[in-house]
Design a protein around this motif. Sequence first.
Motif, PDB file in Angstrom:
ATOM      1  N   LEU A 100      10.106   5.620 -14.043  1.00  0.00           N
ATOM      2  CA  LEU A 100       8.811   5.939 -14.676  1.00  0.00           C
ATOM      3  C   LEU A 100       8.390   7.406 -14.543  1.00  0.00           C
ATOM      4  O   LEU A 100       7.285   7.770 -14.945  1.00  0.00           O
ATOM      5  CB  LEU A 100       7.720   5.037 -14.105  1.00  0.00           C
ATOM      6  CG  LEU A 100       7.778   3.573 -14.566  1.00  0.00           C
ATOM      7  CD1 LEU A 100       6.749   2.737 -13.819  1.00  0.00           C
ATOM      8  CD2 LEU A 100       7.545   3.465 -16.072  1.00  0.00           C
ATOM      9  N   ASN A 101       9.247   8.220 -13.929  1.00  0.00           N
ATOM     10  CA  ASN A 101       8.997   9.655 -13.854  1.00  0.00           C
ATOM     11  C   ASN A 101       7.588   9.982 -13.346  1.00  0.00           C
ATOM     12  O   ASN A 101       6.869  10.784 -13.926  1.00  0.00           O
ATOM     13  CB  ASN A 101       9.218  10.273 -15.247  1.00  0.00           C
ATOM     14  CG  ASN A 101       9.506  11.751 -15.146  1.00  0.00           C
ATOM     15  OD1 ASN A 101       9.674  12.278 -14.040  1.00  0.00           O
ATOM     16  ND2 ASN A 101       9.535  12.437 -16.285  1.00  0.00           N
ATOM     17  N   ASN A 102       7.197   9.292 -12.262  1.00  0.00           N
ATOM     18  CA  ASN A 102       5.919   9.549 -11.599  1.00  0.00           C
ATOM     19  C   ASN A 102       4.685   9.205 -12.448  1.00  0.00           C
ATOM     20  O   ASN A 102       3.583   9.652 -12.139  1.00  0.00           O
ATOM     21  CB  ASN A 102       5.850  11.012 -11.155  1.00  0.00           C
ATOM     22  CG  ASN A 102       5.359  11.114  -9.726  1.00  0.00           C
ATOM     23  OD1 ASN A 102       5.605  10.216  -8.920  1.00  0.00           O
ATOM     24  ND2 ASN A 102       4.635  12.171  -9.418  1.00  0.00           N
ATOM     25  N   ASP A 103       4.870   8.431 -13.492  1.00  0.00           N
ATOM     26  CA  ASP A 103       3.727   8.005 -14.312  1.00  0.00           C
ATOM     27  C   ASP A 103       3.033   6.820 -13.624  1.00  0.00           C
ATOM     28  O   ASP A 103       3.396   5.652 -13.833  1.00  0.00           O
ATOM     29  CB  ASP A 103       4.211   7.627 -15.718  1.00  0.00           C
ATOM     30  CG  ASP A 103       3.052   7.225 -16.637  1.00  0.00           C
ATOM     31  OD1 ASP A 103       1.937   6.999 -16.125  1.00  0.00           O
ATOM     32  OD2 ASP A 103       3.284   7.138 -17.853  1.00  0.00           O
ATOM     33  N   TYR A 104       2.011   7.163 -12.810  1.00  0.00           N
ATOM     34  CA  TYR A 104       1.336   6.115 -12.048  1.00  0.00           C
ATOM     35  C   TYR A 104       0.328   5.328 -12.892  1.00  0.00           C
ATOM     36  O   TYR A 104      -0.116   4.271 -12.460  1.00  0.00           O
ATOM     37  CB  TYR A 104       0.724   6.666 -10.753  1.00  0.00           C
ATOM     38  CG  TYR A 104       1.754   6.627  -9.642  1.00  0.00           C
ATOM     39  CD1 TYR A 104       1.979   5.444  -8.941  1.00  0.00           C
ATOM     40  CD2 TYR A 104       2.527   7.737  -9.320  1.00  0.00           C
ATOM     41  CE1 TYR A 104       2.948   5.370  -7.948  1.00  0.00           C
ATOM     42  CE2 TYR A 104       3.498   7.671  -8.325  1.00  0.00           C
ATOM     43  CZ  TYR A 104       3.697   6.487  -7.643  1.00  0.00           C
ATOM     44  OH  TYR A 104       4.662   6.403  -6.655  1.00  0.00           O
ATOM     45  N   ASN A 105      -0.035   5.816 -14.080  1.00  0.00           N
ATOM     46  CA  ASN A 105      -0.841   4.955 -14.960  1.00  0.00           C
ATOM     47  C   ASN A 105      -0.036   3.732 -15.349  1.00  0.00           C
ATOM     48  O   ASN A 105      -0.472   2.595 -15.181  1.00  0.00           O
ATOM     49  CB  ASN A 105      -1.286   5.711 -16.224  1.00  0.00           C
ATOM     50  CG  ASN A 105      -2.402   6.676 -15.910  1.00  0.00           C
ATOM     51  OD1 ASN A 105      -3.205   6.437 -14.996  1.00  0.00           O
ATOM     52  ND2 ASN A 105      -2.446   7.766 -16.651  1.00  0.00           N
ATOM     53  N   LYS A 106       1.170   4.004 -15.853  1.00  0.00           N
ATOM     54  CA  LYS A 106       2.064   2.892 -16.204  1.00  0.00           C
ATOM     55  C   LYS A 106       2.472   2.106 -14.972  1.00  0.00           C
ATOM     56  O   LYS A 106       2.490   0.884 -14.962  1.00  0.00           O
ATOM     57  CB  LYS A 106       3.335   3.447 -16.868  1.00  0.00           C
ATOM     58  CG  LYS A 106       3.255   3.512 -18.362  1.00  0.00           C
ATOM     59  CD  LYS A 106       4.652   3.741 -18.953  1.00  0.00           C
ATOM     60  CE  LYS A 106       4.499   4.297 -20.357  1.00  0.00           C
ATOM     61  NZ  LYS A 106       5.623   5.131 -20.759  1.00  0.00           N
ATOM     62  N   GLY A 107       2.824   2.856 -13.906  1.00  0.00           N
ATOM     63  CA  GLY A 107       3.342   2.213 -12.693  1.00  0.00           C
ATOM     64  C   GLY A 107       2.346   1.217 -12.098  1.00  0.00           C
ATOM     65  O   GLY A 107       2.708   0.092 -11.752  1.00  0.00           O
ATOM     66  N   CYS A 108       1.073   1.641 -11.994  1.00  0.00           N
ATOM     67  CA  CYS A 108       0.067   0.747 -11.399  1.00  0.00           C
ATOM     68  C   CYS A 108      -0.154  -0.470 -12.286  1.00  0.00           C
ATOM     69  O   CYS A 108      -0.316  -1.588 -11.795  1.00  0.00           O
ATOM     70  CB  CYS A 108      -1.250   1.486 -11.164  1.00  0.00           C
ATOM     71  SG  CYS A 108      -1.124   2.665  -9.809  1.00  0.00           S
ATOM     72  N   LYS A 109      -0.142  -0.251 -13.593  1.00  0.00           N
ATOM     73  CA  LYS A 109      -0.330  -1.375 -14.528  1.00  0.00           C
ATOM     74  C   LYS A 109       0.817  -2.397 -14.337  1.00  0.00           C
ATOM     75  O   LYS A 109       0.582  -3.604 -14.245  1.00  0.00           O
ATOM     76  CB  LYS A 109      -0.349  -0.826 -15.963  1.00  0.00           C
ATOM     77  CG  LYS A 109      -0.553  -1.868 -17.019  1.00  0.00           C
ATOM     78  CD  LYS A 109      -0.794  -1.206 -18.387  1.00  0.00           C
ATOM     79  CE  LYS A 109      -0.912  -2.230 -19.499  1.00  0.00           C
ATOM     80  NZ  LYS A 109       0.375  -2.810 -19.887  1.00  0.00           N
TER      81      LYS A 109
ATOM     82  N   MET B  33      10.026   4.077  -9.345  1.00  0.00           N
ATOM     83  CA  MET B  33       9.775   5.522  -9.267  1.00  0.00           C
ATOM     84  C   MET B  33      10.982   6.278  -8.695  1.00  0.00           C
ATOM     85  O   MET B  33      10.863   7.427  -8.282  1.00  0.00           O
ATOM     86  CB  MET B  33       8.543   5.789  -8.391  1.00  0.00           C
ATOM     87  CG  MET B  33       7.254   5.239  -8.965  1.00  0.00           C
ATOM     88  SD  MET B  33       6.856   6.001 -10.568  1.00  0.00           S
ATOM     89  CE  MET B  33       5.331   5.145 -10.978  1.00  0.00           C
TER      90      MET B  33
END
Length: 231
Positions: A204-213, A196
Motif C-alpha cells: 500500500l506504499n504507506n497509504d494509511y487511509n486505505k490501510g486503516c480502511k 505495508m
Amino acid sequence: VSSIPDNANLESKEVEDNAVGSAGSNAIQVSLEDSPTLAFPSISTSDFQFNHEKAADIIVDKVAEFSNKIGNGRLVLVDLSHKSKILSLVKAKAAERNIDTQKFFTHVGDITHLYSTGGLRCNVIANAANWRLKPGGGGVNAAIFNAAGSELEYATKEKAKSLSPGNAVVVPLSLSSPLFTREGVTHVIHVLGPNMNPQRPNFLNNDYNKGCKILREAYAALFEGFASIVR
Ligand code: AR6
C-alpha cells in the motif's frame, strides 16, 4: 464482501456434538458451558509492517463494536511475548474505553498451544493469512498450518481459492486435526490484512487511509465470521 460460508453455524454444531460424543477417545471434551472464544493475532503488524498505534486503535474500536454482537462469546488478542508492543497498547486503550474484561482480554502464548500450554480454551482461532491461503511464509500463518496438519490446506481450498485484503474465510477443522484433538479448536478463520511491506503483494506504499480502511474491514469480517459460528 467476506466469503463466510452460510453453513458455518450448522458445521460448528456438528463438530460440537461429535466432540461431546467422543469422550473416551483422545479428543478433548468441548464443554457446552464454556464461553465460545475467538483467539486472534494482531493482523498485519509484523510481517506486513502496519503501524502499531493505528492498529491498536482499530482493534479496540472493532472489539467495542462487536463485543455485544457475540452473545456470551469472548475475544482474546494473542501474541508470543510479554514484551509485545501491540498487546500493551491494546490493553491500555481497552482499559481507557472500559471494555469488559470478561468479554475481551489479551493473552501471551502461541496461538497453536493455547489450551495445552496456557490452559485457555479457544474454540476458534484466527490466522493472519496470505492472499493465496497457502501454508508457509513464516509468522502465525506458518505456525497454524503446521499445527493443523495437511488437512487445513484442503479444507481451506474447499471454502476459498484466494482472499483479497480486508476479507476473511471461516474454515471448519477436521476432527482428526491436532488443533482439534489437542487444543479443542473447531474452526480457523483466515484473515488478510493490509500490507505495508514493499516485499509483499498488495503493497500500500504507506497509504494509511486505505490501510486503516482495510484493517477495519478485516476485523469486521473476522468478528462477523466468529459471530456466524457462535449464533
Ligand atoms: N502465536 C501467536 N501470535 C503469533 C504467532 C504465534 N505462533 N506467530 C506470530 N504471532 P504475522 P502479518 C504474532 O507476521 O503481519 C505471513 O508470512 C506476531 O507477533 O504472522 O499479518 C503470511 O503468510 C504478530 O503480532 O502476520 C503473510 O504473508 C501477529 O502474530 C504475512 O506473514 C501477526 O504477525 C502476514 O503478515
